[in-house]
Design a protein around this motif. Structure first.
Motif, PDB file in Angstrom:
ATOM      1  N   ASP A  29       0.830  -1.213   0.000  1.00  0.00           N
ATOM      2  CA  ASP A  29       0.000   0.000   0.000  1.00  0.00           C
ATOM      3  C   ASP A  29       0.861   1.258   0.000  1.00  0.00           C
ATOM      4  O   ASP A  29       0.499   2.264  -0.625  1.00  0.00           O
ATOM      5  N   PHE A  30       1.994   1.218   0.692  1.00  0.00           N
ATOM      6  CA  PHE A  30       2.820   2.415   0.789  1.00  0.00           C
ATOM      7  C   PHE A  30       3.558   2.710  -0.517  1.00  0.00           C
ATOM      8  O   PHE A  30       3.713   3.873  -0.899  1.00  0.00           O
ATOM      9  N   VAL A  31       4.015   1.679  -1.212  1.00  0.00           N
ATOM     10  CA  VAL A  31       4.834   1.906  -2.412  1.00  0.00           C
ATOM     11  C   VAL A  31       4.031   1.839  -3.704  1.00  0.00           C
ATOM     12  O   VAL A  31       4.559   2.194  -4.768  1.00  0.00           O
ATOM     13  N   ARG A  32       2.782   1.425  -3.645  1.00  0.00           N
ATOM     14  CA  ARG A  32       2.003   1.191  -4.871  1.00  0.00           C
ATOM     15  C   ARG A  32       1.965   2.423  -5.776  1.00  0.00           C
ATOM     16  O   ARG A  32       1.717   3.548  -5.328  1.00  0.00           O
TER      17      ARG A  32
ATOM     18  N   ASN B 180       7.851  -4.881 -10.045  1.00  0.00           N
ATOM     19  CA  ASN B 180       7.786  -4.470 -11.437  1.00  0.00           C
ATOM     20  C   ASN B 180       6.375  -4.067 -11.836  1.00  0.00           C
ATOM     21  O   ASN B 180       6.175  -3.098 -12.574  1.00  0.00           O
ATOM     22  N   SER B 181       5.381  -4.795 -11.352  1.00  0.00           N
ATOM     23  CA  SER B 181       3.991  -4.487 -11.681  1.00  0.00           C
ATOM     24  C   SER B 181       3.329  -3.631 -10.612  1.00  0.00           C
ATOM     25  O   SER B 181       2.301  -3.011 -10.859  1.00  0.00           O
ATOM     26  N   LEU B 182       3.921  -3.589  -9.431  1.00  0.00           N
ATOM     27  CA  LEU B 182       3.335  -2.844  -8.318  1.00  0.00           C
ATOM     28  C   LEU B 182       3.678  -1.370  -8.383  1.00  0.00           C
ATOM     29  O   LEU B 182       2.857  -0.509  -8.019  1.00  0.00           O
ATOM     30  N   CYS B 183       4.889  -1.044  -8.856  1.00  0.00           N
ATOM     31  CA  CYS B 183       5.386   0.331  -8.815  1.00  0.00           C
ATOM     32  C   CYS B 183       5.576   0.899 -10.219  1.00  0.00           C
ATOM     33  O   CYS B 183       5.525   0.186 -11.212  1.00  0.00           O
ATOM     34  N   GLY B 184       5.815   2.198 -10.277  1.00  0.00           N
ATOM     35  CA  GLY B 184       5.938   2.889 -11.558  1.00  0.00           C
ATOM     36  C   GLY B 184       7.364   3.068 -12.027  1.00  0.00           C
ATOM     37  O   GLY B 184       7.709   4.095 -12.604  1.00  0.00           O
TER      38      GLY B 184
END
Length: 239
Positions: free
Chosen positions: A79-82, A111-115
């Motif tokens: 949740d914090f890094v999404r 890889n899929s969670l963050c930008g």
């Protein structure tokens, strides 16, 4: 633009050999400004810690005995890094460990969670080839105070790295501001300027026009009639 500066501490150097994450530290930046929000947790790895690793970060098995397992904190970490862009020093190390922890739980990797991920180690080597690129070396180069850093710690290192990253990329603020400014002549620009006064038109006087014509004739004479600012002479017509 939301970025998360991240660091981890681990039981050893290689997750492929069974090493695990034991500490995660994150600090949040929005539009290159620290927000004061952070995420920090110690994790019980369920295994021993290499003596060499303890010498670096000082975290012992006894200290972690009552700490949560990664499975217990995975959701709040996500949740914090999404959707944020991650800023990490030697990113392949931390990303490899965190992706391994997430994969063990059947969860999506970073890889899929963050930008995306910015590796400040790679950036430092590109900016200053052949020079030291450790976090301590960068602190010295960019005059970031790290005198309170006697041992590695995920949250402390993330906070220091945030300052180093901002120093390494100083000058991008003007680029961001330029990108955010409305284009000249656009509706937004006109609105920002308010009602514009009528333009004053200054026309040449008869004397100025006559003086200008004399200058053009002198140019035509000197260039044998090749003055670009005079119309070509008309050919005489046959009677």
């Amino acid at each position: 633009m939301r970025q998360i500066v991240l660091d981890t501490e681990t039981t050893g150097l290689d997750w492929r050999n069974g090493d695990r994450v034991i500490e995660i530290g994150c600090v949040e930046m929005v539009n290159r400004s620290l927000t004061g929000r952070h995420y920090h947790v110690y994790v019980n790895p369920g295994r021993g810690i290499d003596a060499e690793a303890v010498a670096v970060h000082g975290i012992t098995e006894e200290f972690l005995a009552d700490k949560p397992r990664f499975a217990d904190v995975a959701a709040e970490f996500e949740d914090f890094v999404r959707d944020a862009e991650l800023v990490i020093h030697n990113a392949s190390f931390d990303v490899g460990f965190l992706n391994h922890e997430l994969s063990l739980l059947g969860r999506s990797t970073l890889n899929s969670l963050c930008g995306g991920v910015i590796d400040t180690l790679k950036m430092a080597k590109e900016q200053n080839p052949g020079k030291k690129a450790s976090l301590d070396a960068l602190c010295e180069r960019y005059q970031v105070d790290n005198g309170h850093r006697t041992l590695h710690g995920a949250l402390l290192d993330a906070e220091i790295l945030a300052e180093v990253y901002l120093a390494m990329t100083r000058g991008q603020e003007s680029l961001i501001i330029a990108l955010e400014e409305p284009a000249p002549g656009s509706v937004e620009a006109e609105a920002a300027l308010g009602e514009r006064p009528a333009l004053a038109v200054l026309r040449a006087s008869e004397e100025e026009l006559a003086a200008h014509a004399v200058v053009l004739q002198d140019i035509a004479k000197a260039s044998k009639g090749a003055c670009l600012w005079l119309p070509p002479a008309e050919e005489p017509t046959a009677a």
